[in-house]
Design an enzyme around this catalytic site. Structure first.
Site, short mmCIF file in Angstrom:
data_model
loop_
_atom_site.label_atom_id
_atom_site.label_comp_id
_atom_site.label_asym_id
_atom_site.label_seq_id
_atom_site.Cartn_x
_atom_site.Cartn_y
_atom_site.Cartn_z
N HIS A 35 -15.91 -2.86 -32.21
CA HIS A 35 -14.79 -3.47 -32.92
C HIS A 35 -15.27 -4.35 -34.08
CE1 HIS A 35 -11.68 -2.27 -29.90
NE2 HIS A 35 -12.81 -2.07 -29.21
N GLU A 52 -42.05 -7.27 -34.44
CA GLU A 52 -43.30 -7.97 -34.71
C GLU A 52 -44.51 -7.03 -34.59
OE1 GLU A 52 -43.13 -12.61 -33.94
OE2 GLU A 52 -44.42 -11.69 -32.45
N LYS A 55 -44.80 -20.67 -41.37
CA LYS A 55 -45.35 -21.83 -40.65
C LYS A 55 -46.14 -22.72 -41.61
CE LYS A 55 -45.94 -19.77 -36.09
NZ LYS A 55 -46.92 -19.31 -35.12
O1 PA5 Z 1 -45.36 -12.50 -29.50
C1 PA5 Z 1 -45.97 -13.45 -29.95
O2 PA5 Z 1 -47.20 -13.48 -29.98
C2 PA5 Z 1 -45.21 -14.66 -30.49
O3 PA5 Z 1 -43.85 -14.44 -30.46
C3 PA5 Z 1 -45.54 -15.90 -29.66
O4 PA5 Z 1 -45.29 -15.62 -28.32
C4 PA5 Z 1 -44.72 -17.10 -30.11
O5 PA5 Z 1 -44.98 -17.36 -31.45
C5 PA5 Z 1 -45.05 -18.33 -29.27
O6 PA5 Z 1 -46.40 -18.62 -29.33
P1 PA5 Z 1 -47.08 -19.60 -28.29
O7 PA5 Z 1 -47.02 -18.97 -26.96
O8 PA5 Z 1 -48.48 -19.76 -28.78
O9 PA5 Z 1 -46.32 -20.90 -28.33
#
Ligand code: PA5
Length: 425
Positions: free
Chosen positions: A298, A277, A413
């Protein structure tokens, strides 16, 4: 101390030529002057975390340990993976610690949710709902169901005492719920993104309920800050530069994190999110993959050895395992294993690792980075996680991208909200 061995890359890296750039980025991380600077709160968090909240987390965790059998950690992505990685890495499987930790809010799969709720039906359970935005669909739906079940079991007031929420200090739907029902509340600081949040309440509360020494974990993070935020080409930055060179100069698109312990599978999941990410944007970045050896030798071993030459490996090795066990003698020796008489499983594991690194890097031509920890404890895990966070920020900046946003995640989303009929989409 974390050691990085770069002798099996098949290439010598001229670290000197990267030094100036690395030191500039290091300065920018410390002084918060790069893109994404409003999300750099994690860099110094081991030094300036909220001590009052930290003590409260320990006290509340003790309360949960005394009064409940199960803690449901309800969150997704950065609001879940770090806690799960740390709990598995330290407690391993079949732990004898009292409180069982299970996870919800990380899926919309009806079968998983139905089975989890059925499992909880007659159990004494508490919930730690974790969401910075408070609006993440997966988390919010599961939390609504968990809340209903708790109210059914304990009434509104009892349910409120079994709910612990970690969210933004100033805004969000979860904050409103906290205010209305009086849930115990912890803060995910505004300047720390989910995937850099394991050492905030996001990771600390579930870890403390799981019986992990969070003082030791924070101490490890502090050690990490001292060692890898040092203004020099330290081992962490060497790792970042090596993976940058492998990607940008040698053209590898994939980095595979290899561990030798099933209890580190979830650390691989956390690592995949952290790097994926943070780096995977603007049509650049390494695809982070993870494998557990010898299990995956394996399955994926054939591809790694002789398939398309698209990946390099980063092996994570622990020198002294938390537990070891002797291989028993058998007079009949029908299985032919008596040549291992007097040896331990760690001996077998280490030879497997050495043989694999040799096979993949020398015979197969797969570059290998070897990261070694002496032991895996709450302290060294804290240090390791900080090491990866710092290396990840450095890597993304070397690639010229902002490590702290995730614009691509919003696309699915929006489509999903539109298809679900959410107002405004
Ligand atoms: O690393 C990040 O920013 C994301 O993975 C968020 O943690 C994830 O989308 C969850 O978001 P939130 O804490 O707003 O529910």
């Amino acid at each position: 101390m974390i050691n990085v061995d770069l002798s099996n890359l098949g290439k010598d890296i001229d670290f000197k030529s990267f030094e100036q750039k690395v030191l500039e980025i290091d300065d920018a991380i410390n002084n918060k002057t790069m893109a994404g600077n409003d999300y750099l709160g994690w860099a110094d968090y081991p030094l300036n975390y909220d001590k009052e909240e930290f003590e409260r987390i320990k006290k509340d965790a003790e309360y949960v340990r005394e009064n409940f059998d199960v803690l449901v950690v309800c969150g997704i992505g950065g609001s879940y993976l770090g806690a799960r990685a740390a709990i598995d890495a330290i407690n391993g499987f079949f732990p004898d610690k009292k409180v069982e930790i299970i996870y919800m809010g990380q899926t919309v799969a009806p079968s998983y949710i139905t089975q989890a709720l059925k499992y909880l039906k007659n159990k004494r359970f508490a919930v730690n709902v974790i969401s910075k935005s408070g609006t993440t669909t997966e988390t919010a739906i599961s939390f609504r169901m968990l809340r209903d079940l708790l109210v059914e079991q304990l009434g509104v007031e009892g349910a409120s005492k079994a709910i612990f929420a970690t969210t933004d200090a100033k805004k969000g739907a979860l904050l409103e719920l906290c205010k209305k029902y009086g849930y115990t509340r912890y803060v995910l600081p505004g300047d720390i993104g989910g995937r850099y949040s394991v050492f905030t309440a996001v990771g600390l509360f579930p870890m403390a309920v799981a019986g992990i020494d969070i003082d030791a974990f924070m101490n490890g993070m502090r050690i990490g800050r001292e060692r890898y935020g040092s203004h020099e080409m330290n081992d962490c930055y060497k790792y970042a530069v090596a993976r940058h060179v492998l990607h940008k100069e040698l053209g590898y698109p994939v980095e595979m994190l290899v561990t030798f312990e099933p209890k580190l599978v979830q650390l691989g999941e956390w690592w995949k999110q952290l790097f994926g990410e943070s780096e995977g944007k603007e049509h650049t970045g390494l695809l982070p993959d993870a494998a557990t050896f010898t299990t995956d030798l394996h399955s994926l071993g054939q591809f790694i050895q002789e398939g398309s030459p698209i990946l390099f490996e980063t092996c994570l090795s622990v020198t002294k395992p938390a537990n070891d066990i002797d291989i028993p003698h058998d007079d009949d020796n029908l299985d032919g294993l008596n040549y291992l008489d007097g040896k331990t499983m760690d001996f077998v594991q280490k030879k497997a690792m050495m043989g694999t690194i040799e096979a993949h890097s020398k015979t197969g031509g797969v570059p290998n980075i070897l990261i070694t920890l002496d032991r895996l404890t709450a302290t060294t895990l804290g240090e390791l996680m900080y090491y990866f966070m710092r290396a990840c920020a450095m890597s993304a900046y070397l690639n010229g991208v902002n490590p702290f946003n995730q614009p691509g995640v919003e696309v699915y989303k929006k489509n999903m909200f539109h298809l679900l009929g959410k107002p405004g989409y």
